[in-house]
Design a protein around this motif. Structure first.
Motif, PDB file in Angstrom:
ATOM      1  N   GLU A  18       0.825  -1.205   0.000  1.00 12.49           N
ATOM      2  CA  GLU A  18       0.000   0.000   0.000  1.00 12.49           C
ATOM      3  C   GLU A  18       0.862   1.259   0.000  1.00 12.49           C
ATOM      4  O   GLU A  18       0.511   2.261  -0.627  1.00 12.49           O
ATOM      5  N   GLU A  19       1.992   1.202   0.665  1.00 13.08           N
ATOM      6  CA  GLU A  19       2.895   2.356   0.700  1.00 13.08           C
ATOM      7  C   GLU A  19       3.441   2.642  -0.689  1.00 13.08           C
ATOM      8  O   GLU A  19       3.471   3.804  -1.140  1.00 13.08           O
ATOM      9  N   GLY A  20       3.859   1.593  -1.387  1.00 15.62           N
ATOM     10  CA  GLY A  20       4.375   1.784  -2.740  1.00 15.62           C
ATOM     11  C   GLY A  20       3.311   2.311  -3.666  1.00 15.62           C
ATOM     12  O   GLY A  20       3.586   3.130  -4.551  1.00 15.62           O
ATOM     13  N   GLU A  21       2.066   1.872  -3.492  1.00 14.34           N
ATOM     14  CA  GLU A  21       0.973   2.338  -4.332  1.00 14.34           C
ATOM     15  C   GLU A  21       0.713   3.817  -4.089  1.00 14.34           C
ATOM     16  O   GLU A  21       0.477   4.585  -5.036  1.00 14.34           O
ATOM     17  N   GLU A  22       0.783   4.257  -2.809  1.00 12.62           N
ATOM     18  CA  GLU A  22       0.560   5.656  -2.492  1.00 12.62           C
ATOM     19  C   GLU A  22       1.654   6.527  -3.101  1.00 12.62           C
ATOM     20  O   GLU A  22       1.394   7.616  -3.615  1.00 12.62           O
ATOM     21  N   THR A  60       3.207  10.320  -7.280  1.00  6.07           N
ATOM     22  CA  THR A  60       4.087  10.666  -8.404  1.00  6.07           C
ATOM     23  C   THR A  60       3.274  11.081  -9.621  1.00  6.07           C
ATOM     24  O   THR A  60       3.586  12.073 -10.289  1.00  6.07           O
ATOM     25  N   TYR A  61       2.196  10.330  -9.910  1.00  6.85           N
ATOM     26  CA  TYR A  61       1.356  10.667 -11.067  1.00  6.85           C
ATOM     27  C   TYR A  61       0.626  11.981 -10.817  1.00  6.85           C
ATOM     28  O   TYR A  61       0.430  12.788 -11.740  1.00  6.85           O
TER      29      TYR A  61
END
Length: 442
Positions: free
Chosen positions: A30-34, A39-40
């Motif tokens: 979930e951290e990487g997804e956030e 970034t986007y």
């Protein structure tokens, strides 16, 4: 328009149903997804500021964002393998199915070839039987049939001889039996006229039905005796030879009785007071007595010999006809068998065509699956997620940093949202789909 913009900033989870459907379980924290979402979002805000929120620039940037997302997904090897696993499993299953279909198809082709061979064998048998039917009368010994060639000609010649002999016997016995038992002799008539009366049949029926029936059917007695002699002669045995001898003796005695009766009537016409009574020795001494016997009995013997010969020839013909009829029945059986085999062949061909159709469909499916495996699977649900973050950054810039009137902002935001929706549509994403993937080749 404001409601549309508010809906964009609170989007529904969306995907696009495309070539294949699969649920991707990505091993991403979930951290990487956030971090990726942020970034986007930042990229959207930055690109929006560089292009003053231009919808045209947004369309180009969204295409670039999609290309970037593709490259990112391509680099996620483990995730791609996980996404392609169902297709790989299905492809292996289809390849196994194809092998099974190939084996089944070859088996059906072999069965059809065997059936066609069976049909050819049966047709060859039919042609052979037809040849034998035509060849049997000419070469019966070739087929182990004890029948002489040319039996038909001998049969018809004998039949031609037998018919006038039969008519003669009918005429003779009708006349002599009438003369012997019913006719009053005339002293003024000749002996021949008294013995043989050309109108004996008419006179007998004129005298009465009993007399008419007697002279009508008495020839059949002699013909029946001749038929019995032939039948007993069919089986060679001492008992039958004795029976034949008794039948011939009976016929001779019958003829002798007729001759005795006629001769007695003739004798009475010329009898005087000094003439002795007519008896057997006197009858045996009369030439016309023996003439009547031989005119009947000898011709009867000739008739019997000719009749026996005709029956033997007919039996020879019957052997050949029997064999021909048997072969004709065999031909019919073979033809029925061909019809059954043709039905079996049609069923096998239908099954073979089904195997071919299924094999082609399976091969096409394998090609399709291979295309999916070789391509990059794009999870549209995730693309919508990150693309929407990009758009939020873009719209945030337009709302907060772009110095134009509120009306112009709303119009610009609406145009940007339209560009965004068009982009989702072009890449196969839709807000009505769930867990869909989009397959594309890089």
């Amino acid at each position: 328009m404001i409601a549309q913009i508010e809906e964009f900033f609170n989007p529904k989870t969306a995907d696009a149903p495309q070539d294949e459907n699969v649920e991707i379980k990505q091993p991403v924290s979930e951290e990487g997804e956030e971090v990726r979402k942020r970034t986007y979002h930042e990229a959207g805000f930055r690109d929006g500021s560089r292009n003053s929120g231009s919808p045209l620039a947004l369309s180009i940037c969204l295409n670039a964002i999609y290309a970037r997302f593709q490259n990112e997904e391509k680099e996620l090897i483990e995730k791609q393998q996980l996404a392609k696993e169902p297709y790989i499993t299905e492809q292996k299953s289809k390849e196994t199915e194809i092998k099974t279909l190939v084996i089944s198809k070859e088996s059906k082709e072999q069965q059809i070839a065997k059936v066609e061979t069976d049909i050819r064998v049966v047709k060859d048998n039919i042609e052979e039987l037809k040849f034998e039917i035509n060849d049997l009368p000419r070469n019966p010994e070739k087929y182990h049939i004890s029948a002489s060639k040319g039996a038909s000609g001998k049969f018809w010649i004998g039949l031609i001889i037998l018919m006038p002999l039969s008519l003669y016997l009918f005429t003779f016995y009708i006349s002599t039996s009438y003369s012997a038992f019913f006719k009053p002799f005339d002293a003024n008539s000749t002996i021949i006229m008294n013995v043989l009366d050309s109108k004996a049949f008419e006179k007998a029926w004129h005298d009465g039905s009993l007399e008419g029936a007697f002279v009508t059917f008495i020839p059949f007695v002699f013909l029946g005796l001749g038929y019995l002699i032939h039948m007993f002669g069919e089986v060679k045995s001492t008992g039958n030879y004795i029976k034949i001898g008794l039948l011939l003796l009976t016929t001779f005695i019958f003829d002798a009785i007729l001759a005795y009766q006629i001769e007695e009537k003739i004798y009475e016409l010329t009898k005087t007071l000094d003439t002795p009574e007519f008896n057997i020795p006197i009858a045996f001494g009369k030439i016309q007595f023996w003439g009547i016997i031989f005119a009947g009995f000898v011709v009867y013997l000739i008739w019997g010999v000719v009749f026996d010969f005709i029956m033997k020839e007919h039996r020879e013909k019957d052997k050949i006809k029997h064999e021909q009829l048997r072969r004709k029945k065999d031909i019919q059986i073979h033809q029925d068998r061909i019809a059954d085999i043709e039905t079996q062949k049609a069923k096998l061909i239908e099954e073979l065509n089904k195997f071919k159709t299924d094999s082609i469909a399976a091969q096409e499916r394998v090609k399709t699956l291979q295309g999916i495996i070789d391509a990059v699977i794009i999870p549209t649900k995730e693309y919508v997620l990150y693309a929407s973050e990009y758009m939020k950054g873009w719209i945030t810039f337009v709302s907060e940093k772009l110095h134009i009137s509120m009306h112009e902002k709303i119009v610009l935001q609406t145009e940007c949202i339209d560009c965004y929706n068009e982009n989702l549509k072009s890449v196969g994403a839709s807000e009505d789909s769930q867990n869909a993937v989009y397959v594309t080749n890089l």
